[in-house]
Design a protein around this motif. Structure first.
Motif, PDB file in Angstrom:
ATOM      1  N   MET A  90      -5.131   1.060   2.841  1.00 21.02           N
ATOM      2  CA  MET A  90      -5.589   0.190   1.773  1.00 21.02           C
ATOM      3  C   MET A  90      -5.178   0.748   0.408  1.00 21.02           C
ATOM      4  SD  MET A  90      -9.266  -1.627   1.339  1.00 21.02           S
ATOM      5  CE  MET A  90     -10.218  -0.169   1.050  1.00 21.02           C
ATOM      6  N   SER A  91      -5.242   2.047   0.254  1.00 19.57           N
ATOM      7  CA  SER A  91      -4.829   2.686  -0.999  1.00 19.57           C
ATOM      8  C   SER A  91      -3.346   2.436  -1.264  1.00 19.57           C
ATOM      9  CB  SER A  91      -5.126   4.185  -0.932  1.00 19.57           C
ATOM     10  OG  SER A  91      -4.863   4.781  -2.168  1.00 19.57           O
ATOM     11  N   THR A  93      -1.591  -0.157  -0.192  1.00 22.29           N
ATOM     12  CA  THR A  93      -1.460  -1.565  -0.561  1.00 22.29           C
ATOM     13  C   THR A  93      -1.883  -1.787  -2.004  1.00 22.29           C
ATOM     14  OG1 THR A  93      -1.875  -2.240   1.727  1.00 22.29           O
ATOM     15  CG2 THR A  93      -2.202  -3.910   0.018  1.00 22.29           C
ATOM     16  N   LEU A  94      -3.021  -1.194  -2.403  1.00 24.33           N
ATOM     17  CA  LEU A  94      -3.482  -1.335  -3.791  1.00 24.33           C
ATOM     18  C   LEU A  94      -2.490  -0.725  -4.780  1.00 24.33           C
ATOM     19  CD1 LEU A  94      -7.301  -0.602  -3.336  1.00 24.33           C
ATOM     20  CD2 LEU A  94      -6.224  -2.818  -3.790  1.00 24.33           C
ATOM     21  N   ARG A  95      -1.877   0.391  -4.418  1.00 21.49           N
ATOM     22  CA  ARG A  95      -0.866   1.019  -5.284  1.00 21.49           C
ATOM     23  C   ARG A  95       0.331   0.074  -5.448  1.00 21.49           C
ATOM     24  NH1 ARG A  95      -1.675   5.825  -4.108  1.00 21.49           N
ATOM     25  NH2 ARG A  95      -0.811   5.897  -2.095  1.00 21.49           N
ATOM     26  N   ASN A  96       0.747  -0.569  -4.343  1.00 23.14           N
ATOM     27  CA  ASN A  96       1.857  -1.529  -4.409  1.00 23.14           C
ATOM     28  C   ASN A  96       1.510  -2.729  -5.285  1.00 23.14           C
ATOM     29  OD1 ASN A  96       3.403   0.082  -2.744  1.00 23.14           O
ATOM     30  ND2 ASN A  96       2.884  -1.046  -0.890  1.00 23.14           N
ATOM     31  N   TRP A  97       0.222  -3.111  -5.315  1.00 24.93           N
ATOM     32  CA  TRP A  97      -0.216  -4.222  -6.149  1.00 24.93           C
ATOM     33  C   TRP A  97      -0.418  -3.795  -7.602  1.00 24.93           C
ATOM     34  CZ3 TRP A  97      -4.735  -6.411  -2.721  1.00 24.93           C
ATOM     35  CH2 TRP A  97      -4.195  -7.035  -1.588  1.00 24.93           C
ATOM     36  N   GLY A  98      -0.379  -2.486  -7.840  1.00 29.89           N
ATOM     37  CA  GLY A  98      -0.605  -1.983  -9.189  1.00 29.89           C
ATOM     38  C   GLY A  98      -2.071  -1.976  -9.578  1.00 29.89           C
ATOM     39  N   THR A  99      -2.968  -1.946  -8.601  1.00 29.54           N
ATOM     40  CA  THR A  99      -4.406  -2.003  -8.902  1.00 29.54           C
ATOM     41  C   THR A  99      -5.181  -0.834  -8.312  1.00 29.54           C
ATOM     42  OG1 THR A  99      -4.785  -3.374  -6.951  1.00 29.54           O
ATOM     43  CG2 THR A  99      -4.436  -4.521  -9.030  1.00 29.54           C
ATOM     44  N   ASN A 100      -4.527   0.251  -7.973  1.00 29.77           N
ATOM     45  CA  ASN A 100      -5.196   1.371  -7.329  1.00 29.77           C
ATOM     46  C   ASN A 100      -5.868   2.250  -8.381  1.00 29.77           C
ATOM     47  OD1 ASN A 100      -6.114   2.978  -5.320  1.00 29.77           O
ATOM     48  ND2 ASN A 100      -4.127   3.765  -4.685  1.00 29.77           N
ATOM     49  N   ILE A 101      -7.161   2.049  -8.578  1.00 26.42           N
ATOM     50  CA  ILE A 101      -7.929   2.781  -9.585  1.00 26.42           C
ATOM     51  C   ILE A 101      -8.055   4.244  -9.176  1.00 26.42           C
ATOM     52  CG2 ILE A 101     -10.182   2.896 -10.737  1.00 26.42           C
ATOM     53  CD1 ILE A 101     -10.420  -0.135 -10.060  1.00 26.42           C
ATOM     54  N   PHE A 102      -7.938   5.143 -10.142  1.00 32.70           N
ATOM     55  CA  PHE A 102      -8.041   6.595  -9.937  1.00 32.70           C
ATOM     56  C   PHE A 102      -7.036   7.099  -8.905  1.00 32.70           C
ATOM     57  CE2 PHE A 102     -12.562   5.591 -11.089  1.00 32.70           C
ATOM     58  CZ  PHE A 102     -12.511   6.123 -12.366  1.00 32.70           C
ATOM     59  N   ASP A 103      -5.942   6.389  -8.760  1.00 26.19           N
ATOM     60  CA  ASP A 103      -4.887   6.757  -7.821  1.00 26.19           C
ATOM     61  C   ASP A 103      -5.423   6.940  -6.398  1.00 26.19           C
ATOM     62  OD1 ASP A 103      -2.176   7.098  -7.329  1.00 26.19           O
ATOM     63  OD2 ASP A 103      -2.322   9.288  -7.459  1.00 26.19           O
ATOM     64  N   GLY A 104      -6.471   6.194  -6.074  1.00 23.50           N
ATOM     65  CA  GLY A 104      -7.031   6.217  -4.720  1.00 23.50           C
ATOM     66  C   GLY A 104      -7.937   7.392  -4.432  1.00 23.50           C
ATOM     67  N   ASP A 105      -8.157   8.283  -5.426  1.00 21.26           N
ATOM     68  CA  ASP A 105      -8.974   9.475  -5.172  1.00 21.26           C
ATOM     69  C   ASP A 105     -10.435   9.159  -4.888  1.00 21.26           C
ATOM     70  OD1 ASP A 105      -6.804  11.130  -5.426  1.00 21.26           O
ATOM     71  OD2 ASP A 105      -7.165  11.558  -7.543  1.00 21.26           O
ATOM     72  N   HIS A 106     -10.952   8.090  -5.454  1.00 24.79           N
ATOM     73  CA  HIS A 106     -12.373   7.768  -5.287  1.00 24.79           C
ATOM     74  C   HIS A 106     -12.571   6.433  -4.576  1.00 24.79           C
ATOM     75  CE1 HIS A 106     -13.201  11.146  -7.829  1.00 24.79           C
ATOM     76  NE2 HIS A 106     -12.339  10.674  -8.708  1.00 24.79           N
ATOM     77  N   ILE A 107     -11.609   6.079  -3.761  1.00 23.07           N
ATOM     78  CA  ILE A 107     -11.670   4.780  -3.096  1.00 23.07           C
ATOM     79  C   ILE A 107     -12.564   4.813  -1.864  1.00 23.07           C
ATOM     80  CG2 ILE A 107      -9.672   5.061  -1.585  1.00 23.07           C
ATOM     81  CD1 ILE A 107      -8.914   2.186  -2.354  1.00 23.07           C
ATOM     82  N   HIS A 108     -12.816   6.011  -1.341  1.00 23.47           N
ATOM     83  CA  HIS A 108     -13.593   6.117  -0.104  1.00 23.47           C
ATOM     84  C   HIS A 108     -14.787   7.025  -0.305  1.00 23.47           C
ATOM     85  CE1 HIS A 108     -13.911   7.449   4.330  1.00 23.47           C
ATOM     86  NE2 HIS A 108     -14.529   6.312   4.164  1.00 23.47           N
ATOM     87  N   VAL A 109     -15.955   6.485  -0.053  1.00 23.05           N
ATOM     88  CA  VAL A 109     -17.185   7.261  -0.123  1.00 23.05           C
ATOM     89  C   VAL A 109     -17.835   7.174   1.250  1.00 23.05           C
ATOM     90  CG1 VAL A 109     -19.437   7.477  -1.232  1.00 23.05           C
ATOM     91  CG2 VAL A 109     -17.464   6.687  -2.564  1.00 23.05           C
ATOM     92  N   ARG A 110     -18.113   8.303   1.813  1.00 24.90           N
ATOM     93  CA  ARG A 110     -18.743   8.323   3.137  1.00 24.90           C
ATOM     94  C   ARG A 110     -20.143   7.716   3.060  1.00 24.90           C
ATOM     95  NH1 ARG A 110     -14.789   9.510   6.395  1.00 24.90           N
ATOM     96  NH2 ARG A 110     -13.645  11.379   5.900  1.00 24.90           N
ATOM     97  N   CYS A 111     -20.560   7.102   4.129  1.00 25.36           N
ATOM     98  CA  CYS A 111     -21.873   6.472   4.192  1.00 25.36           C
ATOM     99  C   CYS A 111     -22.941   7.557   4.357  1.00 25.36           C
ATOM    100  CB  CYS A 111     -21.914   5.492   5.358  1.00 25.36           C
ATOM    101  SG  CYS A 111     -23.522   4.732   5.574  1.00 25.36           S
TER     102      CYS A 111
END
Length: 173
Positions: A90-91, A93-111
């Motif tokens: 997903m990161s 894909t978001l980078r390819n769309w130009g919308t990957n906030i924080f370069d994907g570093d904070h895109i995943h937070v464990r439950c």
């Protein structure tokens, strides 16, 4: 009459209308969206994985919508490793769309609740024999109306003011 024309069902029309509505909301408000995954097993023992979008609208109302779900082989798989792969893809894909906030570093937070559940399950294994005996006692009492009445009588005779009935725990909760 045109035999090639397919008349959509009422359900399909409703889904398409709702999709158009939410697309308009997203275009107007451009909210930040949190995507979550979870699994569920139906009463027929079919395992499903869900993708849910959560967002807050301009009136500060929290919305939660299932955006996709599909059957899966089991929800007892190692979700952490499959989540890592999903987030990585997903990161990208978001980078390819130009919308990957924080370069994907904070895109995943464990439950956190899942992590706490794993800790509690490990602890319960340590006291497993006691837990098993309590579960057996609860099952035994709940299997018979007479036993259940007798249990309530004992509770009252011991001046226990709690009026809640016995219930079995749900291991995943």
């Amino acid at each position: 009459y045109n035999a090639a024309f397919h008349i959509p069902s009422r359900r399909t029309v409703t889904i398409l209308e709702e999709t158009k509505l939410w697309k308009k909301v997203f275009e107007e408000t451009r909210p930040r969206v949190c995507l979550t995954t979870d699994t569920w097993t139906s009463i027929q023992k079919i395992h499903y994985m869900f993708f849910t979008a959560h967002f807050i609208d301009r009136n500060w109302i929290l919305h939660k919508r299932i955006i996709n779900f599909f059957p899966t082989s089991s929800h007892k798989v190692d979700k952490a490793s499959s989540n890592d792969v999903t987030v990585k893809e997903m990161s990208k894909t978001l980078r390819n769309w130009g919308t990957n906030i924080f370069d994907g570093d904070h895109i995943h937070v464990r439950c956190m609740t899942h992590i706490l559940n794993l800790i509690v399950q490990d602890w319960l294994k340590e006291i497993g024999k006691s837990v098993k005996l309590v579960r057996q006692a609860v099952k035994y009492i709940k299997q018979s109306p007479a036993r259940n009445r007798k249990f309530k009588e004992y509770r009252e005779s011991e001046l226990i003011t709690c009026k809640k009935s016995l219930c079995l725990d749900v291991p995943t909760r």
